[in-house]
Design a protein around this motif. Structure first.
Motif, PDB file in Angstrom:
ATOM      1  N   LEU A   1       0.844  -1.179   0.000  1.00  0.00           N
ATOM      2  CA  LEU A   1       0.000   0.000   0.000  1.00  0.00           C
ATOM      3  C   LEU A   1       0.883   1.233   0.000  1.00  0.00           C
ATOM      4  N   ALA A   2       0.383   2.302  -0.575  1.00  0.00           N
ATOM      5  CA  ALA A   2       1.145   3.541  -0.608  1.00  0.00           C
ATOM      6  C   ALA A   2       1.388   4.056   0.803  1.00  0.00           C
ATOM      7  N   MET A   3       0.397   3.951   1.670  1.00  0.00           N
ATOM      8  CA  MET A   3       0.546   4.510   3.009  1.00  0.00           C
ATOM      9  C   MET A   3      -0.562   3.989   3.914  1.00  0.00           C
ATOM     10  N   THR A   4      -0.236   3.835   5.179  1.00  0.00           N
ATOM     11  CA  THR A   4      -1.252   3.567   6.188  1.00  0.00           C
ATOM     12  C   THR A   4      -1.339   4.787   7.080  1.00  0.00           C
ATOM     13  N   GLN A   5      -2.508   5.366   7.154  1.00  0.00           N
ATOM     14  CA  GLN A   5      -2.747   6.540   7.988  1.00  0.00           C
ATOM     15  C   GLN A   5      -3.218   6.068   9.358  1.00  0.00           C
ATOM     16  N   GLN A   6      -2.607   6.579  10.409  1.00  0.00           N
ATOM     17  CA  GLN A   6      -3.059   6.233  11.758  1.00  0.00           C
ATOM     18  C   GLN A   6      -4.159   7.211  12.164  1.00  0.00           C
ATOM     19  N   VAL A   7      -5.326   6.667  12.455  1.00  0.00           N
ATOM     20  CA  VAL A   7      -6.490   7.455  12.855  1.00  0.00           C
ATOM     21  C   VAL A   7      -6.429   7.673  14.369  1.00  0.00           C
ATOM     22  N   THR A   8      -6.513   8.935  14.784  1.00  0.00           N
ATOM     23  CA  THR A   8      -6.495   9.246  16.217  1.00  0.00           C
ATOM     24  C   THR A   8      -7.800   9.866  16.690  1.00  0.00           C
ATOM     25  N   LYS A   9      -8.596  10.374  15.728  1.00  0.00           N
ATOM     26  CA  LYS A   9      -9.877  11.006  16.052  1.00  0.00           C
ATOM     27  C   LYS A   9     -10.856  10.719  14.925  1.00  0.00           C
ATOM     28  N   SER A  10     -12.139  10.902  15.209  1.00  0.00           N
ATOM     29  CA  SER A  10     -13.150  10.726  14.163  1.00  0.00           C
ATOM     30  C   SER A  10     -14.191  11.839  14.250  1.00  0.00           C
ATOM     31  N   LYS A  11     -14.725  12.186  13.079  1.00  0.00           N
ATOM     32  CA  LYS A  11     -15.826  13.158  13.013  1.00  0.00           C
ATOM     33  C   LYS A  11     -17.130  12.379  13.041  1.00  0.00           C
ATOM     34  N   LYS A  12     -18.088  12.907  13.793  1.00  0.00           N
ATOM     35  CA  LYS A  12     -19.386  12.242  13.913  1.00  0.00           C
ATOM     36  C   LYS A  12     -20.492  13.269  13.704  1.00  0.00           C
TER      37      LYS A  12
ATOM     38  N   ASP B   1      -7.463   1.162  -2.836  1.00  0.00           N
ATOM     39  CA  ASP B   1      -6.224   0.674  -2.221  1.00  0.00           C
ATOM     40  C   ASP B   1      -5.130   1.735  -2.193  1.00  0.00           C
ATOM     41  N   ARG B   2      -5.528   3.010  -2.140  1.00  0.00           N
ATOM     42  CA  ARG B   2      -4.545   4.093  -2.032  1.00  0.00           C
ATOM     43  C   ARG B   2      -3.956   4.166  -0.644  1.00  0.00           C
ATOM     44  N   TRP B   3      -4.823   4.052   0.349  1.00  0.00           N
ATOM     45  CA  TRP B   3      -4.413   4.120   1.744  1.00  0.00           C
ATOM     46  C   TRP B   3      -5.201   3.113   2.540  1.00  0.00           C
ATOM     47  N   ALA B   4      -4.561   2.659   3.584  1.00  0.00           N
ATOM     48  CA  ALA B   4      -5.252   1.910   4.627  1.00  0.00           C
ATOM     49  C   ALA B   4      -5.296   2.840   5.830  1.00  0.00           C
ATOM     50  N   TYR B   5      -6.270   2.682   6.670  1.00  0.00           N
ATOM     51  CA  TYR B   5      -6.407   3.475   7.884  1.00  0.00           C
ATOM     52  C   TYR B   5      -6.380   2.512   9.060  1.00  0.00           C
ATOM     53  N   SER B   6      -5.574   2.840  10.067  1.00  0.00           N
ATOM     54  CA  SER B   6      -5.497   1.979  11.236  1.00  0.00           C
ATOM     55  C   SER B   6      -5.747   2.798  12.492  1.00  0.00           C
TER      56      SER B   6
END
Length: 122
Positions: free
Chosen positions: A39-50, A78-83
């Motif tokens: 994958l090009a990049m995995t972005q680490q998610v620390t917050k979410s909008k609701k 498949d550009r990014w994965a989010y973890s």
């Protein structure tokens, strides 16, 4: 790699987006979408909008913010994965569909602290 893989073998160690694809239709499995694809990049998610209903409308990290639409597109292409990392466990964000609409969620695991609903607001 030395070992031949089948979709049923892979589901325990591949990121969420690939697991979802395998569950949708094993007949569509292809090595290009297996765990060996970089994958090009995995972005680490620390917050979410609701929104007011608690539905996830976006994902945020240290220096980035993506709308739900952007995240769905990035995962689908498949550009990014989010973890999400919480309680010492990493889980991946995947796209689900309910009543014909896409939504973002994390793979089920032994902790709820890494669920998108439980992250701080962006």
């Amino acid at each position: 790699m030395g070992r031949s893989f089948h979709p049923a073998d892979e589901s325990s160690f591949i990121p969420g987006m690939f697991q979802q694809r395998l569950r949708q239709s094993e007949s569509r499995w292809h090595p290009a979408t297996s765990a060996t694809k970089e994958l090009a990049m995995t972005q680490q998610v620390t917050k979410s909008k609701k929104d007011r209903d608690g539905d996830i409308t976006g994902l945020c990290g240290a220096a980035w913010s993506h709308t739900k639409s952007q995240a769905v597109t990035n995962i689908g292409a498949d550009r990014w994965a989010y973890s999400v990392l919480a309680a010492g466990q990493t889980t991946y964000v995947r796209v689900g569909t309910r009543n014909g609409k896409d939504y973002l969620t994390t793979n089920a695991d032994s902790t709820g602290r890494n669920n998108l609903d439980n992250l701080p607001d962006c």
